[in-house]
Design an enzyme around this catalytic site. Sequence first.
Site, PDB file in Angstrom:
ATOM      1  N   ASP A 189       0.812  -9.717  -5.541  1.00  0.00           N
ATOM      2  CA  ASP A 189       2.105  -9.074  -5.328  1.00  0.00           C
ATOM      3  C   ASP A 189       2.081  -7.619  -5.814  1.00  0.00           C
ATOM      4  OD1 ASP A 189       4.610  -9.044  -4.232  1.00  0.00           O
ATOM      5  OD2 ASP A 189       5.621  -9.639  -6.073  1.00  0.00           O
TER       6      ASP A 189
ATOM      7  N   HIS B  67      10.464 -15.117   1.354  1.00  0.00           N
ATOM      8  CA  HIS B  67      10.669 -15.185  -0.092  1.00  0.00           C
ATOM      9  C   HIS B  67      12.092 -15.683  -0.282  1.00  0.00           C
ATOM     10  CE1 HIS B  67      11.078 -14.211  -4.223  1.00  0.00           C
ATOM     11  NE2 HIS B  67      11.953 -13.257  -3.991  1.00  0.00           N
TER      12      HIS B  67
ATOM     13  N   LEU C  99       0.834  -1.206   0.000  1.00  0.00           N
ATOM     14  CA  LEU C  99       0.000   0.000   0.000  1.00  0.00           C
ATOM     15  C   LEU C  99       0.863   1.248   0.000  1.00  0.00           C
ATOM     16  CD1 LEU C  99      -2.568  -1.260   2.642  1.00  0.00           C
ATOM     17  CD2 LEU C  99      -2.690  -1.440   0.154  1.00  0.00           C
ATOM     18  N   ARG C 100       2.170   1.054   0.199  1.00  0.00           N
ATOM     19  CA  ARG C 100       3.183   2.114   0.075  1.00  0.00           C
ATOM     20  C   ARG C 100       3.177   3.120   1.213  1.00  0.00           C
ATOM     21  NH1 ARG C 100       7.168   0.008  -2.739  1.00  0.00           N
ATOM     22  NH2 ARG C 100       6.854  -0.067  -4.986  1.00  0.00           N
TER      23      ARG C 100
END
Lengths: 425, 319
Positions: free
Chosen positions: A306, A180, A64-65
């Site tokens: 993503d 990841h 969402l930054r």
Amino acid sequence: MNIHIKNGRLIDPANHIDGQQDVFIVEGRIAALGRAPAGFTAERTLDAAGLVVCPGLIDLSARLREPGFEYRATLESELAAAAAGGVTSLSCPPDTDPPLDEPGLVEMLKHRARSLSRSHVHPIGALTVRLAGEQLTEMAELREAGCVAFSQANTPIANTEVLLRALQYAATFGFTVWLHSRDPFLGRNGVAHDGEVATRLGLPGIPYSAETVALATTLRLARDTGVRLHVARISCADAVDMIEAARRDGLAVSCDVSINHLHLSERDIGYFSTHANLIPPLRSLRDRDVLRQALADGRIDALCSDHTPVDDDAKQLPFDEAEPGATGLELLLPLTLKWAQEMRLPLERALARVTCDAARILGLDAGTLAPGAPADICIFDPQAALRVTRDSLKSQGKNTPFLGHELPGKVVYTLVDGRVVFEAR
Amino acid sequence: MHNPQLNRNGELQHLLTIEGLPRDIITAILDTAVPFTEVAEREVKKLPLLRGKSVFNLFFESSTRTRTTFEIAAKRLSADVINLNITTSSTTKGETLLDTIDNLCAMQADMFVVRHASSGAPYLIAQHLSAIGRDDIHVINAGDGRHAHPTQGLLDMYTIRHYKKDFTGLTVAVVGDILHSRVARSQIHALTTLGVPEVRVIGPKTLLPAEVEKLGVHVFHDMRAGLKDVDVVMMLRLQNERMQGALLPSPQEFFKYYGLTLDKLELAKPDAIVMHPGPMNRGVEIDSAVADGPHAVILPQVTFGIAVRMAVMSILAAH
């Protein structure tokens, strides 16, 4: 508000339902399916004739930054995109600026999200302070502030001793760790899959081993520590095999793949298209085909967007200088449907990967339309087509390799806790 | 996918790479270059083909030789040449690449000769010119990252044709650091497009890119085996910085196993030619006895390079 959704085709993968049934909502929850509960009067009726009614989508990875990258996107813009995409719950990785490594930041983010009354936001906390891979975060405090799991986003932990301790500590409290797989050294300067396309284009490569070596380490440490592991965004066939083998050995491990890796390959870089500059890199066509099959048969548990909004300035650069990532919240449903069509999968099975299966990984009471569950619902037209253009995207990020594509499925209504948060005009 | 270097009529709009360039376009460039080699012999070394045109040499990565040969080529065609050395790195962000381009467009440029450390940078410029409706400006890639150095590839083909006449019976070896070499990639595409039946690459595994055989080459790690009966040996420059890191142990060991010496050259055909894009590291990839010997055509490469660049510029200016 009491809402009656009528004439729709109800698909609820969690309960193996696919059929014509009305939905009745009372006080933000599913009150009944099929027949109205006693004394029900609808304050609003949504006609879903010809439409599919399913649980709202759950996106395992959506940036969402906020905080720190508000010039790229804001909660307002991205939660509007989520609503337009039928996504009612999302989890956001901790790679904000500063990273989500303090309870105060998490509380602020959750508060901001709640005040907008849109989709549910579930932050993933940082596993190490500043994601630097050196010191553990206050995971238990972060959990109380609302973190549903812990991760390093795209930043690997170079020191395996720290990784071991982080997994041990998380296991102490039963927290899930999302990792990841990315070796800190292999392919460190790479920007594309180390294969034929990178060789032709002269792009520094990221070998398979960058993913598989890190994954092997992670799987081994997960087994030794007993932590609940989720492997985020796998990109290659070998990773699928390694995770399957670990499960056969009794390890509780889940994994996901992104919409980009489900549909694209290294070839989509074309003539240096920076929209195809992604983490992990797009791999070979064979890898893509294995990922598609593995998601269908359940070796991969869930599909995520993503979502990574990037501003134009950071994309209009030479390929190796461009910021990686693609916008995706509004493409999650259409690309799930496209995959289902191409693989000839029943809708119920395909939608499970973005609803109940994702909810299970997050440990959420969501992704189901069982009576009593929160009324998080996506209503879409499976026959309509979405043309992906800069204007059609509500996200502030217009960066996606799918620009110009026509994709199946159009969201008509999105409901969160029984409130209509999106309505197509 | 539309090949951005050809216009709607299939003519050369920009020269960005040799990959995918039709054989007749390559041949036309080589043919056009032939009379230009004679211009250099004249007292007045000028042709009016680019009179009134402005050629901007945009060098984001330093280079003396390539920039100079482009400058000479443009001046022999009577163009105005403006040299811009814009050495920036991604870490010291100033004006963006496309901002620079917009400014130069406003200065009425006709042609950009671009050298950039990032693969694909000339594509970005070409796509941007198309997006802003400035298809009248042509882009020549003078070397981008590891990707391509098409005029070098073309001048190499000119040299081979000059000495060997026909491509279709040749065995050609490209030797050294293929991984980091834009020159090697352009040579390989040019050779395979022109019908060379056997193209070999020779180097240690650390200096060969992934799946390089898919470019249509045979891979050799043993230089002696790879040089057997070749007609052309194309040596590559080994950048000094490759000695740092884990790619190679030492210049001495590299020279011993992959340096071109007289005794290794004896394995090639008696009339084999030896090429090098320059600048050479004597004693690292090539022995002075070879570089200065009768098989070397390294200086003619430089001379032909000017004619080939004149050919490319004049063909682009005609479209």
